[in-house]
Design an enzyme around this catalytic site. Structure first.
Site, PDB file in Angstrom:
ATOM      1  N   LYS A 239      51.599  47.145  64.922  1.00 11.25           N
ATOM      2  CA  LYS A 239      51.627  46.457  63.641  1.00 11.25           C
ATOM      3  C   LYS A 239      50.737  45.218  63.675  1.00 11.25           C
ATOM      4  O   LYS A 239      50.606  44.559  64.726  1.00 11.25           O
ATOM      5  CB  LYS A 239      53.049  45.985  63.305  1.00 11.25           C
ATOM      6  CG  LYS A 239      54.071  47.052  63.024  1.00 11.25           C
ATOM      7  CD  LYS A 239      55.427  46.422  62.766  1.00 11.25           C
ATOM      8  CE  LYS A 239      56.511  47.453  62.498  1.00 11.25           C
ATOM      9  NZ  LYS A 239      56.366  48.057  61.165  1.00 11.25           N
ATOM     10  N   ARG A 313      62.860  57.112  61.765  1.00 12.12           N
ATOM     11  CA  ARG A 313      63.333  58.445  61.365  1.00 12.12           C
ATOM     12  C   ARG A 313      63.494  59.364  62.580  1.00 12.12           C
ATOM     13  O   ARG A 313      64.263  60.315  62.535  1.00 12.12           O
ATOM     14  CB  ARG A 313      62.382  59.058  60.334  1.00 12.12           C
ATOM     15  CG  ARG A 313      60.992  59.378  60.834  1.00 12.12           C
ATOM     16  CD  ARG A 313      59.991  59.498  59.702  1.00 12.12           C
ATOM     17  NE  ARG A 313      59.742  58.192  59.099  1.00 12.12           N
ATOM     18  CZ  ARG A 313      58.934  58.004  58.043  1.00 12.12           C
ATOM     19  NH1 ARG A 313      58.349  59.041  57.471  1.00 12.12           N
ATOM     20  NH2 ARG A 313      58.752  56.802  57.557  1.00 12.12           N
TER      21      ARG A 313
END
Length: 460
Positions: A239, A313
């Site tokens: 990120k 997820r």
């Protein structure tokens, strides 16, 4: 535990007033009060406070403004903002308008007492409120305590809230309520069938783990699954600094289900409760999972990794499969999963997905009643093709930039095959700017709505 003050005959009356009711209220007051209120220019606007002195010069009563009906529609927990302005003392609500507002006022007062003081001491809030008649003080105290737990867990930085420390928090919660905790850690995750949890967390200095808390022996089975990514660098798809700054909150789903679990256990709801938290840190190391890797899930489905920053997820997929194997009566998943959800509904709404219309209606009704806003989003089945790559069963990060929250929810739904009452919440878990009862920082979302909806959802 946040609590109300004991009944006190000397408590200061607190009059909560809207502009359209001010004249009626004043007509019932003494000439002294009428003159004082008018001389101070009190109009009942939102957040306005007028301290009314007694003959001894001390505070005798308080007039506080709730604002007009538009203020009520644009915000909530107005008493919480008033509480911050009151001097030390004990107060009782003497005038409040609508009876149904009392619970909101009382809960808002308790929530306004929150302060994250682990690293910096501060003066405790000195004003106290007597619980209004007709309000369940024990229930609201349990709700506030659960919310405080959630906020504390999210606000704690990753150096003090790693996977082992999140496990310790779950164990402490279990000890407080005579619950049981089992934990699968490190290489044992591979041996016991949680390959995605292991893959995401294996690059961290702290071993990944699956926390399994159980409580209760009678009633319908309720399973809560919370994303416990204690810090998210993005993995090898690292990120940028602007996106990594708040990643201590990436375990906000875990924090929220643990807070909700406290509420359920403290209130002794007649359910068989299970809480599953895959606790990992998505780090960068020589053994980090890579873009284009194909991983095999607990369910046997293969997943192509097209972005290591879509790790939540993955850990949830294994946890949901494990939860679904037991076929609970209801299965709730909570996760700080996608930025797309924030683009869609902003930070204040908790979007959720479910195929069960009765569950959705119960949640929406409860959310309005307890002032915990949620918003139903669609499991839009035609988008299934977006999560089906050429080389594996599923794609963890489909390209194109469209419907990111929906495709993430569809990904998770693939791992729930036996539980009809399934809902997934894509929460933010953070209050970006201070608002009444919600200081800047960690925030539980959807838990109060779920708690209120459970009796209808589970036929309790």
């Amino acid at each position: 535990m946040p609590t109300f003050a004991a009944p006190d005959a000397s408590a200061h009356p607190l009059h909560l007033l809207r502009p359209d009711r001010l004249d009626s209220w004043l007509s019932d007051q003494s000439t002294h009060v009428q003159r004082w209120v008018k001389a101070n220019g009190f109009t009942g606007r939102e957040g306005e406070v007028c301290l009314i002195p007694g003959t001894d010069g001390g505070v005798d009563a308080i007039a506080a403004g709730l604002g007009d009906t538009s203020a009520a529609a644009r915000g909530r927990f107005h008493l919480a903002s008033i509480a911050q302005k009151l001097p030390e003392g004990t107060y009782k609500i003497a005038s409040h308008g609508e009876a149904e507002d009392l619970q909101e006022h009382a809960l808002g007062w308790l929530l306004s007492r929150y302060k994250f003081n682990r690293y910096k001491s501060g003066e405790p809030h000195s004003a106290k409120l007597i619980c209004p008649d007709g309000v369940d003080a024990d229930r609201l105290s349990a709700i506030a305590a659960g919310e405080f737990l959630t906020r504390d867990l999210i606000n704690t930085p990753a150096n003090d809230m790693s996977p082992p420390q999140l496990e310790a928090a779950a164990r402490q919660l279990a000890q407080n309520h005579d619950a049981q905790v089992d934990v699968i850690t490190g290489e044992a995750l591979l041996e016991k069938g949680f390959p995605l949890v292991h893959a995401v967390g294996r690059a961290s200095a702290d071993a990944p783990r699956l926390i399994d808390l159980t409580w209760g022996t009678d009633g319908p089975a309720l399973t809560l699954v919370g994303k416990g990514v204690c810090f998210d660098t993005g993995g090898l798809n690292i990120k940028p600094a602007s996106s990594m700054g708040l990643m201590k909150k990436d375990m906000g789903g875990a924090a929220t289900v643990l807070g909700l679990a406290h509420m359920i256990m403290a209130l002794k709801l007649p359910v068989r409760l299970r809480v599953l938290v895959p606790a990992v840190e998505n780090s960068i190391s020589s053994n980090a999972f890579r873009p284009q890797d194909v991983l095999i899930s607990r369910a046997g489905k293969t997943v192509e990794i097209n972005n290591t920053d879509a790790e939540g997820r993955l850990v949830l997929a294994d946890a949901l499969t494990y939860a679904d194997e037991a076929k609970p009566d209801a299965l709730i998943c909570m996760a700080t999963l996608t930025g797309a959800a924030r683009v869609a509904v902003g930070p204040d709404l908790a979007p959720f997905y479910t195929d069960d219309d009765e569950l959705a209606q119960a949640l929406q009704h409860a959310a309005k009643a307890v002032r915990d806003p949620v918003w139903r989003m669609p499991f839009h089945t035609p988008y299934e093709t977006m999560i089906e790559p050429a080389v594996a069963d599923l794609d963890n990060a489909p390209g194109g930039g469209f419907a990111g929250s929906i495709t993430a929810a569809l990904f998770l739904r693939r791992f729930v095959e036996h539980t009809a009452k399934f809902a997934h919440f894509d929460i933010y878990g953070w209050q970006p700017n201070p608002l009444p009862a919600r200081p800047k920082g960690g925030l539980g979302q959807g838990a109060r709505a779920l708690l209120d909806a459970l009796p209808k959802v589970l036929n309790l």
